[in-house]
Write a protein that holds these residues in place. Structure first.
Motif, PDB file in Angstrom:
ATOM      1  N   GLY A   1       0.849  -1.197   0.000  1.00 51.27           N
ATOM      2  CA  GLY A   1       0.000   0.000   0.000  1.00 51.27           C
ATOM      3  C   GLY A   1       0.881   1.242   0.000  1.00 51.27           C
ATOM      4  O   GLY A   1       2.029   1.208   0.450  1.00 51.27           O
ATOM      5  N   SER A   2       0.345   2.350  -0.496  1.00 51.22           N
ATOM      6  CA  SER A   2       1.203   3.534  -0.603  1.00 51.22           C
ATOM      7  C   SER A   2       1.487   4.165   0.754  1.00 51.22           C
ATOM      8  O   SER A   2       2.544   4.759   0.960  1.00 51.22           O
ATOM      9  CB  SER A   2       0.605   4.550  -1.573  1.00 51.22           C
ATOM     10  OG  SER A   2      -0.587   5.082  -1.097  1.00 51.22           O
ATOM     11  N   LYS A   3       0.574   4.030   1.707  1.00 56.33           N
ATOM     12  CA  LYS A   3       0.801   4.622   3.038  1.00 56.33           C
ATOM     13  C   LYS A   3       2.104   4.096   3.646  1.00 56.33           C
ATOM     14  O   LYS A   3       2.869   4.856   4.250  1.00 56.33           O
ATOM     15  CB  LYS A   3      -0.382   4.267   3.939  1.00 56.33           C
ATOM     16  CG  LYS A   3      -0.330   4.842   5.332  1.00 56.33           C
ATOM     17  CD  LYS A   3      -1.582   4.405   6.088  1.00 56.33           C
ATOM     18  CE  LYS A   3      -1.741   5.125   7.414  1.00 56.33           C
ATOM     19  NZ  LYS A   3      -3.015   4.722   8.048  1.00 56.33           N
TER      20      LYS A   3
ATOM     21  N   LEU B   1       5.034   5.889   1.954  1.00 56.64           N
ATOM     22  CA  LEU B   1       5.093   7.307   2.336  1.00 56.64           C
ATOM     23  C   LEU B   1       5.638   7.448   3.755  1.00 56.64           C
ATOM     24  O   LEU B   1       6.417   8.359   4.055  1.00 56.64           O
ATOM     25  CB  LEU B   1       3.690   7.929   2.255  1.00 56.64           C
ATOM     26  CG  LEU B   1       3.091   8.011   0.851  1.00 56.64           C
ATOM     27  CD1 LEU B   1       1.574   8.237   0.911  1.00 56.64           C
ATOM     28  CD2 LEU B   1       3.761   9.113   0.033  1.00 56.64           C
TER      29      LEU B   1
ATOM     30  N   TYR C   1      -2.678  14.959   3.746  1.00 58.22           N
ATOM     31  CA  TYR C   1      -2.700  13.595   4.293  1.00 58.22           C
ATOM     32  C   TYR C   1      -1.698  13.569   5.446  1.00 58.22           C
ATOM     33  O   TYR C   1      -0.535  13.955   5.259  1.00 58.22           O
ATOM     34  CB  TYR C   1      -2.310  12.643   3.158  1.00 58.22           C
ATOM     35  CG  TYR C   1      -2.446  11.172   3.452  1.00 58.22           C
ATOM     36  CD1 TYR C   1      -3.604  10.649   3.999  1.00 58.22           C
ATOM     37  CD2 TYR C   1      -1.412  10.301   3.130  1.00 58.22           C
ATOM     38  CE1 TYR C   1      -3.724   9.285   4.233  1.00 58.22           C
ATOM     39  CE2 TYR C   1      -1.532   8.940   3.352  1.00 58.22           C
ATOM     40  CZ  TYR C   1      -2.688   8.439   3.913  1.00 58.22           C
ATOM     41  OH  TYR C   1      -2.798   7.097   4.145  1.00 58.22           O
TER      42      TYR C   1
ATOM     43  N   ASN D   1      -5.606  15.238  -1.917  1.00 57.67           N
ATOM     44  CA  ASN D   1      -6.477  15.014  -0.780  1.00 57.67           C
ATOM     45  C   ASN D   1      -6.035  16.000   0.298  1.00 57.67           C
ATOM     46  O   ASN D   1      -4.855  15.959   0.665  1.00 57.67           O
ATOM     47  CB  ASN D   1      -6.310  13.575  -0.268  1.00 57.67           C
ATOM     48  CG  ASN D   1      -7.087  13.309   1.009  1.00 57.67           C
ATOM     49  OD1 ASN D   1      -7.975  14.081   1.377  1.00 57.67           O
ATOM     50  ND2 ASN D   1      -6.756  12.227   1.701  1.00 57.67           N
TER      51      ASN D   1
ATOM     52  N   ASP E   1       3.035  11.994  -4.131  1.00 56.01           N
ATOM     53  CA  ASP E   1       2.024  10.983  -3.808  1.00 56.01           C
ATOM     54  C   ASP E   1       0.929  11.083  -4.874  1.00 56.01           C
ATOM     55  O   ASP E   1       0.177  12.053  -4.919  1.00 56.01           O
ATOM     56  CB  ASP E   1       1.488  11.289  -2.403  1.00 56.01           C
ATOM     57  CG  ASP E   1       0.312  10.413  -1.998  1.00 56.01           C
ATOM     58  OD1 ASP E   1      -0.132   9.585  -2.804  1.00 56.01           O
ATOM     59  OD2 ASP E   1      -0.155  10.585  -0.846  1.00 56.01           O
TER      60      ASP E   1
ATOM     61  N   ALA F   1      -1.625   8.911  -5.412  1.00 52.90           N
ATOM     62  CA  ALA F   1      -2.652   7.895  -5.106  1.00 52.90           C
ATOM     63  C   ALA F   1      -3.952   8.088  -5.891  1.00 52.90           C
ATOM     64  O   ALA F   1      -4.671   7.127  -6.135  1.00 52.90           O
ATOM     65  CB  ALA F   1      -2.945   7.892  -3.606  1.00 52.90           C
TER      66      ALA F   1
ATOM     67  N   SER G   1      -0.642   3.823  -5.864  1.00 51.31           N
ATOM     68  CA  SER G   1      -1.468   2.858  -5.162  1.00 51.31           C
ATOM     69  C   SER G   1      -2.528   2.299  -6.090  1.00 51.31           C
ATOM     70  O   SER G   1      -3.012   2.997  -6.970  1.00 51.31           O
ATOM     71  CB  SER G   1      -2.157   3.604  -4.023  1.00 51.31           C
ATOM     72  OG  SER G   1      -3.118   2.781  -3.414  1.00 51.31           O
TER      73      SER G   1
ATOM     74  N   SER H   1      -5.219   1.264  -4.626  1.00 58.16           N
ATOM     75  CA  SER H   1      -6.375   1.367  -3.731  1.00 58.16           C
ATOM     76  C   SER H   1      -7.561   2.090  -4.338  1.00 58.16           C
ATOM     77  O   SER H   1      -8.687   1.601  -4.309  1.00 58.16           O
ATOM     78  CB  SER H   1      -5.973   2.113  -2.449  1.00 58.16           C
ATOM     79  OG  SER H   1      -5.172   1.305  -1.644  1.00 58.16           O
ATOM     80  N   LYS H   2      -7.312   3.289  -4.852  1.00 55.40           N
ATOM     81  CA  LYS H   2      -8.422   4.132  -5.290  1.00 55.40           C
ATOM     82  C   LYS H   2      -8.765   3.830  -6.751  1.00 55.40           C
ATOM     83  O   LYS H   2      -9.926   3.849  -7.137  1.00 55.40           O
ATOM     84  CB  LYS H   2      -8.076   5.615  -5.119  1.00 55.40           C
ATOM     85  CG  LYS H   2      -7.373   5.955  -3.821  1.00 55.40           C
ATOM     86  CD  LYS H   2      -8.273   5.954  -2.605  1.00 55.40           C
ATOM     87  CE  LYS H   2      -7.429   6.014  -1.339  1.00 55.40           C
ATOM     88  NZ  LYS H   2      -8.138   6.394  -0.138  1.00 55.40           N
TER      89      LYS H   2
ATOM     90  N   THR I   1      -8.702  -0.825  -1.574  1.00 56.62           N
ATOM     91  CA  THR I   1      -8.040  -0.266  -0.382  1.00 56.62           C
ATOM     92  C   THR I   1      -7.565  -1.347   0.600  1.00 56.62           C
ATOM     93  O   THR I   1      -6.478  -1.241   1.145  1.00 56.62           O
ATOM     94  CB  THR I   1      -8.954   0.732   0.359  1.00 56.62           C
ATOM     95  OG1 THR I   1     -10.263   0.187   0.418  1.00 56.62           O
ATOM     96  CG2 THR I   1      -9.003   2.064  -0.328  1.00 56.62           C
TER      97      THR I   1
ATOM     98  N   ARG J   1      -3.934  -3.666  -0.016  1.00 53.94           N
ATOM     99  CA  ARG J   1      -2.591  -3.173   0.311  1.00 53.94           C
ATOM    100  C   ARG J   1      -1.591  -3.474  -0.810  1.00 53.94           C
ATOM    101  O   ARG J   1      -0.624  -4.230  -0.657  1.00 53.94           O
ATOM    102  CB  ARG J   1      -2.059  -3.732   1.652  1.00 53.94           C
ATOM    103  CG  ARG J   1      -3.035  -3.771   2.810  1.00 53.94           C
ATOM    104  CD  ARG J   1      -3.789  -2.459   3.017  1.00 53.94           C
ATOM    105  NE  ARG J   1      -2.900  -1.333   3.230  1.00 53.94           N
ATOM    106  CZ  ARG J   1      -3.045  -0.156   2.612  1.00 53.94           C
ATOM    107  NH1 ARG J   1      -4.020   0.064   1.742  1.00 53.94           N
ATOM    108  NH2 ARG J   1      -2.215   0.806   2.854  1.00 53.94           N
TER     109      ARG J   1
HETATM  110  C1  PLP Z   1      -3.300  11.259  -0.386  1.00 59.21           C
HETATM  111  C2  PLP Z   1      -3.274   9.828  -0.010  1.00 59.21           C
HETATM  112  N1  PLP Z   1      -2.164   9.120  -0.207  1.00 59.21           N
HETATM  113  C3  PLP Z   1      -2.086   7.826   0.121  1.00 59.21           C
HETATM  114  C4  PLP Z   1      -3.166   7.173   0.682  1.00 59.21           C
HETATM  115  C5  PLP Z   1      -2.984   5.748   1.110  1.00 59.21           C
HETATM  116  O1  PLP Z   1      -3.490   4.826   0.249  1.00 59.21           O
HETATM  117  P1  PLP Z   1      -3.050   3.278   0.319  1.00 59.21           P
HETATM  118  O2  PLP Z   1      -2.152   3.121   1.508  1.00 59.21           O
HETATM  119  O3  PLP Z   1      -4.316   2.524   0.477  1.00 59.21           O
HETATM  120  O4  PLP Z   1      -2.327   3.007  -0.948  1.00 59.21           O
HETATM  121  C6  PLP Z   1      -4.353   7.857   0.901  1.00 59.21           C
HETATM  122  C7  PLP Z   1      -5.507   7.157   1.504  1.00 59.21           C
HETATM  123  O5  PLP Z   1      -6.540   7.700   1.756  1.00 59.21           O
HETATM  124  C8  PLP Z   1      -4.422   9.216   0.540  1.00 59.21           C
HETATM  125  O6  PLP Z   1      -5.531   9.936   0.736  1.00 59.21           O
END
Ligand code: PLP
Length: 395
Positions: free
Chosen positions: A103-105, A108, A129, A179, A207, A209, A238, A240-241, A246, A249
């Motif tokens: 997952g990108s979180k 990051l 974020y 975001n 980022d 995402a 990611s 996820s979106k 989501t 991961r």
């Molecule tokens: C700006 C941003 N970056 C990264 C993420 C993380 O996404 P994930 O860890 O699911 O790839 C989010 C999740 O809401 C986000 O809003």
């Protein structure tokens, strides 16, 4: 007595205490809450991706540690091919320009741990974020906010960063489509970021995402399309979106090989990579699918109802081009928490107060376009009916 490490004290307090309490109370009283709070795709993952996971999970070759250096090769190669096709950006997996993430979180967060020493500075967007800021602080560094202001199109004003701060900064996080503001970046802005990073010797992390969650024909650029970008930084991505994944991961980091080497050195000591079957399914998604047009059409229908609803009550909001969010100013006389509380108590509508994204988020609420139980915009329309009937807005 259990004592946490003192570094946990650097995590900022949870700001939504009262909103959470009111939400729990409304639910316990059986209220019909319409929840615009979470940015988590409410549509299921496309069936072919699930089928691919099932097939890959039935192959015992995926049941072991992924012992490769940078990640499951079919996934890493799919990422490189996707970047070439989608953005015209050439990445060389053999040179370490693609790294798999859980997952990108995860990426990051670990980036800050790999590059920030006590005393170092990260430049972070605010509102933003929170992962960039919190992990910089956990690693002993100082996050310094770059305000995202409406008058600058929610892009940071790099020329406003004091020289001594720029000198100390080691990392710069940016995020477009953004975001929570839903702003998008221009190629000119990305070129300014490259020049700034070169001048001050700063690592850039973009980022991306939300790059595939876009509307009305808009296509978001990659930071790596900017001349010189690969020399100064990386992009984190990611599934996820883009693919409503989501919980799966699956993410990746691409770009500067030296930066990715540092991130991977840290990661290889804290995780053992993602389940290979999930990476097989991710590779399948990148090679065969794009963000579901039906899901994007649903988000954009909700976006239209939200923005038309707000504008009908005196707001003056342009249509957003991307992301799962609408970032709306609060009417005069309210703080963001007070307005969120009013919407919850009077209309049973939950939104996120902007202050939760940092002090420069004050004066706004975030409305997410992912509304569980909404099939075709009817819950979103109902929310705005309730707001119109029950909440007095004076400009
Ligand atoms: C700006 C941003 N970056 C990264 C993420 C993380 O996404 P994930 O860890 O699911 O790839 C989010 C999740 O809401 C986000 O809003």
């Amino acid at each position: 007595m259990v004592r946490f490490a003192s570094r946990l004290d650097s995590i900022p307090p949870y700001l939504f205490g009262e909103i959470s309490r009111l939400k729990a109370k409304a639910i316990s009283e059986g209220a019909d809450l319409i929840d615009f709070g979470i940015g988590d795709p409410d549509q299921p993952t496309p069936q072919p991706i699930i089928d691919k996971l099932a097939e890959a999970a039935n192959d015992p070759a995926t049941h072991r540690y992924d012992e490769t250096d940078y990640g499951w090769p079919p996934f890493i190669e799919a990422v490189a091919d996707w970047y070439a096709g989608r953005f015209g950006v050439q990445l060389d997996p053999a040179k370490g320009e693609v790294l798999g993430l859980i997952g990108s979180k995860e990426g990051l967060a670990h980036l800050a741990w790999a590059f920030i020493d006590p005393g170092d500075v990260s430049l972070v967007p605010e509102p933003g974020y929170t992962v960039y800021k919190v992990n910089t602080a956990l690693a002993g560094g100082t996050p310094i906010a770059m305000p995202l202001l409406a008058e600058n199109g929610f892009l940071p004003d790099l020329s406003a960063i004091p020289a001594d701060v720029a000198k100390k900064a080691k990392l710069l996080y940016i995020n477009y489509p953004n975001n929570p503001t839903a702003a998008v970046a221009t190629p000119e802005f990305f070129a300014e970021v490259v020049a700034f990073a070169k001048e001050h010797d700063i690592i850039v992390c973009h980022d991306a995402a939300y790059s595939e969650v876009t509307y009305d024909g808009y296509r978001a650029p990659s930071f790596l399309q900017t001349p010189g970008a690969k020399a100064v930084g990386i992009e984190i991505h990611s599934l996820s979106k883009a693919f409503s994944m989501t919980g799966w991961r699956v993410g990746f980091a691409v770009g500067n090989a030296d930066v990715l080497k540092g991130l991977n050195k840290l990661k290889s000591n804290v995780d053992s990579k993602q389940f290979p079957a999930l990476m097989e399914a991710g590779a399948y998604a990148l090679r065969n699918l794009e963000a579901s047009p039906a899901t994007l059409a649903l988000y954009s229908r909700r976006r239209d109802i939200v923005i038309d609803g707000l504008n009908g009550m005196g707001w003056n909001m342009p249509k957003t081009k991307a992301t799962l969010y609408v970032w709306a100013p609060v009417p005069p006389g309210y703080t963001s928490i007070e307005f969120a509380k009013t919407l919850l108590e009077k209309a049973g509508v939950l939104v996120v107060p902007g202050i939760g994204y940092g002090q420069y988020g004050e004066g706004y609420i975030r409305i997410s376009l992912t509304v569980s139980g909404d099939r075709n915009g009817e819950r979103v329309a109902e929310a705005f009916d309730r707001i119109r009937r029950n909440v007095q807005v004076r400009w």
